[in-house]
Design a protein around this motif. Sequence first.
Motif, mmCIF file in Angstrom:
data_model
loop_
_atom_site.group_PDB
_atom_site.id
_atom_site.type_symbol
_atom_site.label_atom_id
_atom_site.label_comp_id
_atom_site.label_asym_id
_atom_site.label_seq_id
_atom_site.Cartn_x
_atom_site.Cartn_y
_atom_site.Cartn_z
ATOM 1 N N UNK A 382 -0.004 9.027 2.656
ATOM 2 C CA UNK A 382 -1.039 8.897 1.625
ATOM 3 C C UNK A 382 -1.916 10.139 1.616
ATOM 4 N N UNK A 383 -2.256 10.646 2.813
ATOM 5 C CA UNK A 383 -3.117 11.826 2.898
ATOM 6 C C UNK A 383 -2.360 13.072 2.434
ATOM 7 N N UNK A 384 -1.126 13.211 2.893
ATOM 8 C CA UNK A 384 -0.336 14.407 2.612
ATOM 9 C C UNK A 384 -0.112 14.591 1.112
ATOM 10 N N UNK A 389 -4.908 5.457 -3.804
ATOM 11 C CA UNK A 389 -4.913 4.039 -3.495
ATOM 12 C C UNK A 389 -6.031 3.754 -2.504
ATOM 13 N N UNK A 390 -6.654 2.597 -2.621
ATOM 14 C CA UNK A 390 -7.725 2.270 -1.668
ATOM 15 C C UNK A 390 -7.172 1.970 -0.271
ATOM 16 N N UNK A 391 -5.984 1.405 -0.203
ATOM 17 C CA UNK A 391 -5.434 1.063 1.113
ATOM 18 C C UNK A 391 -3.922 1.163 1.089
ATOM 19 N N UNK A 392 -3.340 1.257 2.283
ATOM 20 C CA UNK A 392 -1.887 1.328 2.370
ATOM 21 C C UNK A 392 -1.242 -0.043 2.170
ATOM 22 N N UNK A 393 -2.075 -1.078 2.055
ATOM 23 C CA UNK A 393 -1.544 -2.420 1.840
ATOM 24 C C UNK A 393 -1.275 -2.688 0.366
ATOM 25 N N UNK A 403 2.262 7.963 -8.474
ATOM 26 C CA UNK A 403 1.982 7.565 -7.099
ATOM 27 C C UNK A 403 3.173 6.866 -6.471
ATOM 28 N N UNK A 404 3.910 6.121 -7.277
ATOM 29 C CA UNK A 404 5.130 5.503 -6.762
ATOM 30 C C UNK A 404 6.095 6.577 -6.277
ATOM 31 N N UNK A 405 6.243 7.635 -7.087
ATOM 32 C CA UNK A 405 7.149 8.708 -6.716
ATOM 33 C C UNK A 405 6.694 9.368 -5.429
ATOM 34 N N UNK A 406 5.373 9.503 -5.274
ATOM 35 C CA UNK A 406 4.853 10.116 -4.050
ATOM 36 C C UNK A 406 5.136 9.234 -2.836
ATOM 37 N N UNK A 407 5.117 7.931 -3.024
ATOM 38 C CA UNK A 407 5.434 7.034 -1.908
ATOM 39 C C UNK A 407 6.872 7.288 -1.453
ATOM 40 N N UNK A 408 7.775 7.461 -2.419
ATOM 41 C CA UNK A 408 9.175 7.706 -2.048
ATOM 42 C C UNK A 408 9.313 9.070 -1.364
ATOM 43 N N UNK A 429 10.275 11.515 -14.238
ATOM 44 C CA UNK A 429 10.499 10.653 -15.405
ATOM 45 C C UNK A 429 9.333 9.687 -15.584
ATOM 46 N N UNK A 430 8.784 9.659 -16.761
ATOM 47 C CA UNK A 430 7.694 8.719 -17.048
ATOM 48 C C UNK A 430 6.409 9.045 -16.316
ATOM 49 N N UNK A 431 6.233 10.296 -15.909
ATOM 50 C CA UNK A 431 5.022 10.667 -15.163
ATOM 51 C C UNK A 431 4.187 11.614 -16.011
ATOM 52 N N UNK A 432 2.873 11.452 -15.938
ATOM 53 C CA UNK A 432 2.019 12.265 -16.800
ATOM 54 C C UNK A 432 1.996 13.725 -16.337
ATOM 55 N N UNK A 433 1.546 14.584 -17.240
ATOM 56 C CA UNK A 433 1.650 16.034 -17.042
ATOM 57 C C UNK A 433 0.959 16.516 -15.765
ATOM 58 N N UNK A 434 -0.229 15.982 -15.497
ATOM 59 C CA UNK A 434 -0.984 16.431 -14.331
ATOM 60 C C UNK A 434 -0.241 16.153 -13.039
ATOM 61 N N UNK A 435 0.247 14.920 -12.931
ATOM 62 C CA UNK A 435 0.968 14.544 -11.708
ATOM 63 C C UNK A 435 2.278 15.310 -11.601
#
Lengths: 499, 344
Positions: A382-384, A389-393, A403-408, A429-435
Amino acid sequence: METAKSLEFRGIGKSFPGVRALDNVSFKAEGGKVLALLGENGAGKSTLLKIMSGDQRADEGEILLNGVPVVFNDPQSAIAAGISVIYQERQLIPSMSVMENLFAGALPKTKSGLLDKRKLYKDAKELIEKFGLAIDPREQVGRLNVAYQQMVEIMKACHRDSDIIAFDEPTAPLTDSEIRILFDLIRKLKADGKAVIYVSHRMAEIFQVTDEIVVLKDGRFVTALKTAETNEAELIKAMVGRDIGDTYANLSRNTKFGEVVLEVRNLKTQFIHDVSFQVRKGEIVGLAGLVGAGRTEVARALFGADQVTGGEIVLEGKPVVFKTPREAIDKGIALCPEDRKEQGLVMGRSIKDNVAMPVVNELCRGIFIIKEEMAKLAEKSVAKYSIKTPTIEKLAVELSGGNQQKVILGRWTSEKMETKVLILDEPTKGIDVGTKAEIYQTVCDLAKQGIAVIFISSELTEVINLSDRIIVMHNGHITGVVSREEATEEKVLTLAMLE
Amino acid sequence: MKKENSSGRSVRSIAGNKIFQLVALFVVLVIIFTVWSALKGGQFFKITTLRNILTSLVVSSFLTIGAGCLMISGNIDLSQAAVGAFGSMVLASAVNAWHLPWFVALIIALLLCAAFGAFNALLVTKYRFPAFIGTLAMASIAKGLMYLFSSIGKGGQASNVAFSNKVLSFIGLGYVGPIPFSIIIMAVFFIAYGILMSKTRFGMKVTFIGGNPEAARLAGINSKAITYILFINCSILGGVAGIFNACRLGQGALTALTTNQFTGLTAAVLGGISFGGGVGGMAGAFIGLLILNTFQIGMNVVGVNPFWVNVFSGVILLVALALDFIAKYAPARRIARKSGEGRI
């Protein structure tokens, strides 16, 4: 109605979370003409078809059918109004006969309320004869070849008295002679005064069968041309012409490539043929091509997810054979799959669980999971990747696409993994320009750490500007390799459409 | 669907809530039956009622544990009770007709049950049978084999097979101090499986497979091996249920477990284990079972016609399933439509 048949789009707009799929698109398809809808993957063609078929609703703009504004809430109302969209996937019932399929929804009845088979047969036979086809009305649809199944679908559309008929990549599964039958049919529809919309990226066909061409790009209308007055080069230019922002110029790239990590020699599966290439340490190799070109299949073969039927995979100088993804993972190959929701994440589980998935065994004392270690691993990811997200839960389903892609990504690059080759299949795919920009930089950073990256994308701009080398595929074959310096969208697209 | 901004803590509290809701439902049920039986001049809270509920739990608890674990992984086994009945008949015949020692008989019975499980798994993993169909066929096979076993040495006549063995009848009816032996075993199993499913890597992998089998496979989880283990486990626990049933009755009965055919499944769904997999645990399954049994015995105590009890049990299963489907599929459909991936 004796007035000219037409379907007009006026200022159509449609957004999905994080994506503007269509923006102010206007054009008109007229009766007695075949209009081609042309554009790269993600240009908005499919969304437009879904809107005209009533599957989805436009956020803005209106549709005029024969000059009258119409609103479709569901596919039934679009069909009733005379619009038929013929998708690549057949919408026939394979276990039933041709005649039953043709008249499904309006089967003739006898006086006593039973199915009037005789009338059904007679009507079906008449319809089929009108099209001059050699199909037995009693034949089971599932036993017809693909082309004839498509004919049945087209006849169904005509019998429903559709004025507007749209085809979504109709020739993809067809052979040359079958394509000829299809084109004859389309010309017949045209002669009958129907408005035909033809979606395809096969240039040759567009010049054979269409009268007008509308080019879409990134959800926007680019231009409308008369087929007779244009040429392939002009069309490709219209399809790709766009500003490449500073996104790519500002990337901090890796420039030091190491030795060859992965070598593929004549790799074969059910879907790909004689695929050979090399990837070096720290290199980003792009795989470009149209949908269905075999890029994902290369990834799956490398990852042990599809059965390899021939050829060799050499990892760090040693030949390897992967029967399962587990074996590939243990040797340092990782795959971020094409479909995050269906193949990447367990949506109902937390970030923590999703990051730990491939390394659960390493987070245990005996058979018991050490909860703290699992949490630590997820916190680091999450940090890297600054996952918001508020929590890893938090559950995966509650995260945005980026963010889903970052989790993977976090999963495959955690300290418990020793990833040497990272395969990214449509990671933006399906991710906004900034991300997207964040993910590009992440990919470059991973390359700097010496990871060999295989980057698959349908977005030409992206794959050309991010990759150090671009491998272009068509129909399961590699049709060319270009370096970033010499790559242009025209060049890559030409290779991707090579017949 | 929960909003983007809901925190992880609230998610956890919802998961906690499920157990809380179930306990509340159980308490309400007990109160209803207490009042109801009082109105009819009877008494619900009697030692006999309590013991009835507990002992009736034993047989179905093993079914529930086996079915529950399998369902968490997204699979289902309709043959469990039939295989269990088959196992009980094997035990009875082995002791009665072949005069084998009790422990040999037990091992043979459980091994044959395990074979059924392995075959179920084979059908589902290798030949890609829908579990529903494959296990239904296996149920019929198990039932037929049970009749065959019951007719051994009787000239082909199938009938109940009585046996007498001290150890086996202790398993079924014995007490350790004031507590029935079978209840102790049940408790041990529930606790052991509870820990297995919630604290170990095995349990975690089972949940991953249930949540998204393809994603689990692509993350290197050997779903095939785990599916085998779960199917075999389900059948063995069916066998354990059958054995407890036989030991209590002192015979292998032709009608063994017929009333329990879907008990494991119903209790699991009632207890919050989702039909599609990926959700639920043993604690919920236990309370689900408790609710189901209390309901059935409560109806008995207040003197409702047993035929109606069956009808109401069916209604309970329907309601539990409906809630499960609403929770599981409605949001999924909404998400699909929102992201524009729903094709006709």
